[in-house]
Design a protein around this motif. Structure first.
Motif, PDB file in Angstrom:
ATOM      1  N   ASP A   1       0.847  -1.190   0.000  1.00  0.00           N
ATOM      2  CA  ASP A   1       0.000   0.000   0.000  1.00  0.00           C
ATOM      3  C   ASP A   1       0.886   1.246   0.000  1.00  0.00           C
ATOM      4  O   ASP A   1       1.702   1.434   0.894  1.00  0.00           O
ATOM      5  CB  ASP A   1      -0.859  -0.049   1.266  1.00  0.00           C
ATOM      6  CG  ASP A   1      -1.798   1.149   1.360  1.00  0.00           C
ATOM      7  OD1 ASP A   1      -1.710   2.037   0.493  1.00  0.00           O
ATOM      8  OD2 ASP A   1      -2.596   1.175   2.300  1.00  0.00           O
ATOM      9  N   GLN A   2       0.712   2.096  -0.996  1.00  0.00           N
ATOM     10  CA  GLN A   2       1.607   3.242  -1.136  1.00  0.00           C
ATOM     11  C   GLN A   2       1.250   4.395  -0.205  1.00  0.00           C
ATOM     12  O   GLN A   2       1.982   5.368  -0.099  1.00  0.00           O
ATOM     13  CB  GLN A   2       1.627   3.706  -2.595  1.00  0.00           C
ATOM     14  CG  GLN A   2       2.168   2.662  -3.544  1.00  0.00           C
ATOM     15  CD  GLN A   2       3.621   2.319  -3.274  1.00  0.00           C
ATOM     16  OE1 GLN A   2       4.517   3.138  -3.464  1.00  0.00           O
ATOM     17  NE2 GLN A   2       3.882   1.099  -2.784  1.00  0.00           N
ATOM     18  N   ALA A   3       0.112   4.287   0.492  1.00  0.00           N
ATOM     19  CA  ALA A   3      -0.245   5.331   1.451  1.00  0.00           C
ATOM     20  C   ALA A   3       0.388   5.049   2.810  1.00  0.00           C
ATOM     21  O   ALA A   3       0.408   5.904   3.687  1.00  0.00           O
ATOM     22  CB  ALA A   3      -1.763   5.414   1.602  1.00  0.00           C
ATOM     23  N   ALA A   4       0.915   3.845   2.980  1.00  0.00           N
ATOM     24  CA  ALA A   4       1.470   3.464   4.278  1.00  0.00           C
ATOM     25  C   ALA A   4       2.756   4.233   4.551  1.00  0.00           C
ATOM     26  O   ALA A   4       3.501   4.547   3.626  1.00  0.00           O
ATOM     27  CB  ALA A   4       1.757   1.967   4.280  1.00  0.00           C
ATOM     28  N   PRO A   5       3.014   4.546   5.839  1.00  0.00           N
ATOM     29  CA  PRO A   5       4.290   5.199   6.144  1.00  0.00           C
ATOM     30  C   PRO A   5       5.443   4.234   5.889  1.00  0.00           C
ATOM     31  O   PRO A   5       5.227   3.035   5.729  1.00  0.00           O
ATOM     32  CB  PRO A   5       4.157   5.528   7.635  1.00  0.00           C
ATOM     33  CG  PRO A   5       3.110   4.609   8.158  1.00  0.00           C
ATOM     34  CD  PRO A   5       2.187   4.312   7.012  1.00  0.00           C
TER      35      PRO A   5
END
Lengths: 107, 285
Positions: free
Chosen positions: A13-17
């Motif tokens: 997931d590219q929104a994850a930190p």
């Protein structure tokens, strides 16, 4: 949300930190946003190509258009395919986090 | 085998949504994409929780596979159409499982989720309602699965195809570049393996290249079509994609997927490893 583990191979997931435990002294991160007409493009397919143009990895941008790769110092190309159009950018990167903005437009 | 028998276009898929006896199955390692929208009627398979043994490193056994497909309402005579994100890697992996357990009619959707999304085709959130089925799986067809001992044994004899990226092959990276690089395995590749990244087989939109292009790509990169072939990557999913191209599209007879791949091989004690961009020599017997 997906977690990044050694036994997985899918694009996270590219929104994850940045995952805990990522050592920015050692990792070369290429992070950025896909934009069209100044706004972020979510759901764009961004691929990282090496210096010879060979595919290395591909991720799908987050709701804010974000993407991220873990590469190595050197020259790379990021290329995006999206419904808003395609685009690419060449980047020279060092260890640590390298930011890049990738604009797409209809062909 | 003809391409049409194993690979369907997005147009074909759109026309066959809701068709009796045709089951669409979305497969991925991370199934959040499915939850956000999938092809109408498509069943979800989670590569990690549905297709892997929860304890040992192996995938589901024959009985677990039967239970899984029965619970998903997939019958032996259904035409199963697999697709997913990540350039269809996990869909291709699942295709290989379906073949391994003897499913009759299974196909891949060319281009998978990526092409479907880029084409702006319809995705829905409604979950399919399917009655449980009675699925019977065959014993594993081990003519398409390679294990580590065979791989070590055939170095220099069979075609070994390393489908990871060139930097992983050479040992400069340990994992695909969307993942952190600190890993436990040794870096490099199996000596004599040809470096033919999985992506050579695909167009940018995720569809497979033509048979003519594929044959040329693999021949030029050193695959001898008169020999048997074993494909590997890091965990076996990208190599399923290449296995599909070689065996299902090009019709090469003896092609195996080494699902242990580099996460196993790169951890073995005493096996030969080659570093750098060249295939390297087979160790002397």
């Amino acid at each position: 949300m997906s977690t990044v583990t050694a036994d997985s191979c899918a694009a996270p997931d590219q929104a994850a930190p940045l995952p805990a435990g990522v050592d920015l002294e050692k990792e070369t991160v290429i992070a950025g946003t896909v934009v069209a007409d100044g706004g972020p493009v979510s759901g764009a397919y961004v691929r990282l190509l090496d210096a010879t143009g060979e595919f290395t990895a591909e991720v799908v941008t987050s709701g804010e258009g974000a993407f991220r790769f873990f590469a190595a110092p050197g020259t790379w190309t990021v290329r995006a395919l999206s419904r808003a159009g395609n685009g690419d950018a060449e980047v020279s990167v060092e260890r640590g986090v390298n930011q890049v903005e990738l604009a797409v437009a209809p062909d | 085998m003809s391409r049409e028998a194993v690979l369907v276009t997005a147009d074909w898929a759109e026309k066959n949504i809701g068709q009796a006896g045709v089951v669409f199955v979305e497969v991925d390692e991370d199934t959040t994409a499915y939850d956000g929208g999938h092809i109408t009627g498509a069943v979800k398979l989670d590569w990690k929780t549905d297709l892997q043994d929860p304890v040992r490193r192996d995938f589901v056994n024959q009985e677990q596979f039967e239970q899984l497909l029965s619970s998903k309402g997939i019958a032996n005579d259904d035409t199963v159409v697999l697709y997913g994100g990540n350039n269809n890697w996990f869909a291709a992996y699942a295709y290989w499982y379906f073949k391994l357990y003897g499913h009759g009619d299974v196909k891949l959707l060319d281009g998978g989720r990526k092409k479907w999304e880029l084409d702006a085709r319809e995705l829905v959130k409604d979950l399919p309602e399917r009655q449980p089925a009675q699925y019977t799986a065959q014993e594993q067809d081990l003519t398409i699965r390679a294990f580590r001992d065979e791989v070590v044994e055939v170095i220099g004899a069979k075609n070994l195809v390393d489908v990871r990226s060139p930097d992983e092959y050479a040992g400069r990276l340990l994992a695909p570049a969307h993942l952190p690089q600190e890993q436990s395995q040794r870096a490099g590749h199996i000596p004599t393996a040809a470096s033919i990244p999985w992506s050579k087989a695909a167009n940018e939109d995720g569809t497979f290249r033509s048979d003519e292009e594929l044959r040329e790509i693999y021949s030029e990169a050193g695959v001898d079509f008169s020999k048997s072939t074993i494909a590997y990557c890091r965990i076996g999913e990208r190599s399923s994609h290449t296995w599909f191209a070689l065996r299902e599209l090009l019709g090469q007879q003896d092609v195996k997927n080494y699902d242990g791949s580099w996460t196993e091989y790169g951890s073995l004690v005493g096996v030969p490893i080659a570093l750098g961009d060249e295939p390297g020599e087979a160790p002397r017997a």
